[in-house]
Motif scaffolding. Sequence first.
Motif, PDB file in Angstrom:
ATOM      1  N   ARG A   1      -6.720   6.074   9.288  1.00 58.38           N
ATOM      2  CA  ARG A   1      -7.419   5.035   8.112  1.00 58.38           C
ATOM      3  C   ARG A   1      -6.855   3.897   8.111  1.00 58.38           C
ATOM      4  NH1 ARG A   1      -7.418  10.268   5.574  1.00 58.38           N
ATOM      5  NH2 ARG A   1      -5.574   9.690   4.535  1.00 58.38           N
ATOM      6  N   TYR A   2      -5.774   3.889   8.354  1.00 58.25           N
ATOM      7  CA  TYR A   2      -5.110   2.340   8.018  1.00 58.25           C
ATOM      8  C   TYR A   2      -5.619   1.388   9.269  1.00 58.25           C
ATOM      9  CZ  TYR A   2      -1.827   3.456   4.200  1.00 58.25           C
ATOM     10  OH  TYR A   2      -1.435   3.904   3.090  1.00 58.25           O
TER      11      TYR A   2
ATOM     12  N   TYR B   1       6.456   9.845  -2.563  1.00 56.26           N
ATOM     13  CA  TYR B   1       4.954   9.710  -1.967  1.00 56.26           C
ATOM     14  C   TYR B   1       3.986  10.436  -2.640  1.00 56.26           C
ATOM     15  CZ  TYR B   1       1.375   9.440   1.613  1.00 56.26           C
ATOM     16  OH  TYR B   1      -0.038   9.327   2.042  1.00 56.26           O
TER      17      TYR B   1
ATOM     18  N   SER C   1      -4.713  -1.932  -1.704  1.00 58.71           N
ATOM     19  CA  SER C   1      -4.959  -0.720  -1.705  1.00 58.71           C
ATOM     20  C   SER C   1      -4.175  -0.311  -2.740  1.00 58.71           C
ATOM     21  CB  SER C   1      -4.397   0.225  -0.454  1.00 58.71           C
ATOM     22  OG  SER C   1      -5.055   1.336  -0.542  1.00 58.71           O
ATOM     23  N   MET C   2      -3.055   0.608  -2.888  1.00 67.23           N
ATOM     24  CA  MET C   2      -2.300   0.939  -4.128  1.00 67.23           C
ATOM     25  C   MET C   2      -1.930  -0.350  -4.865  1.00 67.23           C
ATOM     26  SD  MET C   2       0.734   3.531  -4.809  1.00 67.23           S
ATOM     27  CE  MET C   2       1.917   2.813  -3.695  1.00 67.23           C
TER      28      MET C   2
ATOM     29  N   ARG D   1      -4.104  16.403  -0.504  1.00 66.40           N
ATOM     30  CA  ARG D   1      -3.035  15.547   0.389  1.00 66.40           C
ATOM     31  C   ARG D   1      -1.670  16.002  -0.400  1.00 66.40           C
ATOM     32  NH1 ARG D   1      -2.648   9.511   1.863  1.00 66.40           N
ATOM     33  NH2 ARG D   1      -4.892   9.587   2.039  1.00 66.40           N
TER      34      ARG D   1
ATOM     35  N   VAL E   1      -3.553   9.293   8.141  1.00 63.84           N
ATOM     36  CA  VAL E   1      -3.153   8.120   7.464  1.00 63.84           C
ATOM     37  C   VAL E   1      -3.260   6.722   8.638  1.00 63.84           C
ATOM     38  CG1 VAL E   1      -1.743   6.868   6.196  1.00 63.84           C
ATOM     39  CG2 VAL E   1      -1.860   9.115   5.610  1.00 63.84           C
TER      40      VAL E   1
ATOM     41  N   VAL F   1      -2.477   7.236  -7.440  1.00 67.61           N
ATOM     42  CA  VAL F   1      -3.706   6.626  -6.810  1.00 67.61           C
ATOM     43  C   VAL F   1      -5.296   7.567  -6.961  1.00 67.61           C
ATOM     44  CG1 VAL F   1      -4.380   6.217  -4.422  1.00 67.61           C
ATOM     45  CG2 VAL F   1      -2.175   5.390  -4.894  1.00 67.61           C
TER      46      VAL F   1
ATOM     47  N   TRP G   1      -7.433  14.023  -2.791  1.00 65.59           N
ATOM     48  CA  TRP G   1      -6.088  13.487  -3.234  1.00 65.59           C
ATOM     49  C   TRP G   1      -5.037  14.842  -3.515  1.00 65.59           C
ATOM     50  CZ3 TRP G   1      -3.798   9.408  -1.465  1.00 65.59           C
ATOM     51  CH2 TRP G   1      -4.331   8.245  -1.175  1.00 65.59           C
TER      52      TRP G   1
ATOM     53  N   ALA H   1       0.872  -1.115  -0.052  1.00 66.28           N
ATOM     54  CA  ALA H   1       0.042   0.173  -0.128  1.00 66.28           C
ATOM     55  C   ALA H   1       0.927   1.299   0.080  1.00 66.28           C
ATOM     56  CB  ALA H   1      -0.849  -0.042   1.230  1.00 66.28           C
ATOM     57  N   LEU H   2       0.165   2.423  -0.431  1.00 66.73           N
ATOM     58  CA  LEU H   2       0.763   3.706  -0.243  1.00 66.73           C
ATOM     59  C   LEU H   2       1.448   3.957   0.962  1.00 66.73           C
ATOM     60  CD1 LEU H   2       1.114   6.441  -1.927  1.00 66.73           C
ATOM     61  CD2 LEU H   2      -0.917   7.278  -0.766  1.00 66.73           C
TER      62      LEU H   2
ATOM     63  N   TYR I   1     -11.960   6.870  -7.806  1.00 64.35           N
ATOM     64  CA  TYR I   1     -12.564   7.684  -6.779  1.00 64.35           C
ATOM     65  C   TYR I   1     -13.780   8.614  -7.385  1.00 64.35           C
ATOM     66  CZ  TYR I   1      -8.837   6.178  -3.850  1.00 64.35           C
ATOM     67  OH  TYR I   1      -7.919   5.589  -3.060  1.00 64.35           O
TER      68      TYR I   1
ATOM     69  N   MET J   1      -4.519  -1.478  -6.986  1.00 62.29           N
ATOM     70  CA  MET J   1      -4.757  -0.611  -8.261  1.00 62.29           C
ATOM     71  C   MET J   1      -3.738  -1.186  -9.299  1.00 62.29           C
ATOM     72  SD  MET J   1      -5.155   2.814  -6.209  1.00 62.29           S
ATOM     73  CE  MET J   1      -6.309   2.772  -4.719  1.00 62.29           C
TER      74      MET J   1
ATOM     75  N   HIS K   1      -8.499  -0.421   6.717  1.00 62.01           N
ATOM     76  CA  HIS K   1      -7.810  -0.423   5.319  1.00 62.01           C
ATOM     77  C   HIS K   1      -6.426  -1.138   5.258  1.00 62.01           C
ATOM     78  CE1 HIS K   1      -7.362   1.263   1.556  1.00 62.01           C
ATOM     79  NE2 HIS K   1      -5.911   1.661   1.850  1.00 62.01           N
TER      80      HIS K   1
END
Length: 420
Positions: free
Chosen positions: A311-312, A340, A252-253, A292, A308, A347, A289, A186-187, A281, A256, A399
């Motif tokens: 959410r994670y 990042y 996640s990422m 961010r 973050v 993303v 995004w 993930a990111l 999204y 994708m 997440h």
Amino acid sequence: MSFDPLNHDLLRGLDQRRAVLGGAWVERSLANANTFTADFQNFITRYAWHDIWDRPGLPRKTRRTIVLAITIALGRWEEYELHVRAALLGDADSRLTPDELKEVLMQSAIYAGVPAANTAFAHAAAILREVGPQIGYTLEPASPLDAVHPGVGRAGRTDSLPALHYSVRAPRNGKRPRHTVVLSHALGCDLTMWDGLANLLAADCRVIAYDHRGHGSSDAPAGPYAMADLADDAARMLRDLDTGPVVWIGLSMGGMVGQELALRHPSLVGALVLAHTTSGYPDAARDVWQQRIATVRERGIEAIADAVMGRYFHDAFRAAHPATVARFRQRLVTTDAQGYIGCCAAVGGIDTTARLGQVAAPTLVLAGELDQGTPVDMARTLAAGIPSAQLQVLAGASHLGAVEQPDAFAAAVTAFVGML
Ligand SMILES: O=C(O)CC1=CCC(=O)O1
């Protein structure tokens, strides 16, 4: 009270001794007893083989391991050799494989000392040469220069640029891999987020984990990146490693990238696990995004790190596992800011929804019941769009479900991979 002439402890001990050391050895030892040693043989049969080995509190295999470690530590090489041979040739439930024996010796090197382990390896290698044909094991020449930690695998970097850092775990069973599995993080994370699952799958699969561009020890070229760039990176790495079609497990990422890889390079993807991810999204989220990206550009990753982590991982996990959260936070804030930001652009711009029907690979879509970053509805869109997809929702997961609920995540993945 009637007198029972049988010494039950002795007979039980003899049974156990035969089970551990083999009948032939025990019969020989009984036949060799004499007026001087018989009492001692009787004593150890009752006290060692019945009073201790017959206790059901530890499996026989564990007791074998303890004896090996102690005889190494004490340098009791006759006893050690006896138990090495017995452990290698023992019953299916309690025998040690040569690789398990190696692990006992490696650990003994730390706790009993290298000289003791040196001798232990020499004796064990001689026994393996002798019993190898019986257990289907051949000692082959191997270079210490090629040895790798089996829990990490062989690290490498792609020659082509941007260079990607990866690790490859060979199947531990020494056979042809059942599948090549790729783990895509993930990111703001890196390949170490997959250590547990990678080691589980490496029982019989070749497992590749890698750092996306801009992450971990991979190059971080100037951004912004598109998801197609990240998918082409992955394709390049898979071609370098000559993998053929892989089982792609992306969170996640990473999920994708898996979608875009399956669309752009279908011959490289045999199956997909798309976990806690999305195919696109809504506009409002795309704006978030962009915000961010602006925040990180102005104030660094630290400015977004707590949000973050929120959410994670859900509140209860954060309270119960502060050290895990601190490790992921540290990984996030030490990620290259340019890398990042580049990945945030990829993303935020993910857009595969209209093309999901072209994904031919069998797919498991995994969602977290509590995931706020990529809610269950996004997983439903994926599962509805990909022709041979199935959806599974992990109860109580947010997440980073693979970290919050490693067992449930691994169970879902291994069941899916087992059906391929
Ligand atoms: O960073 C987040 O908040 C959630 C996320 C999106 C893509 C990813 O890998 O994590």
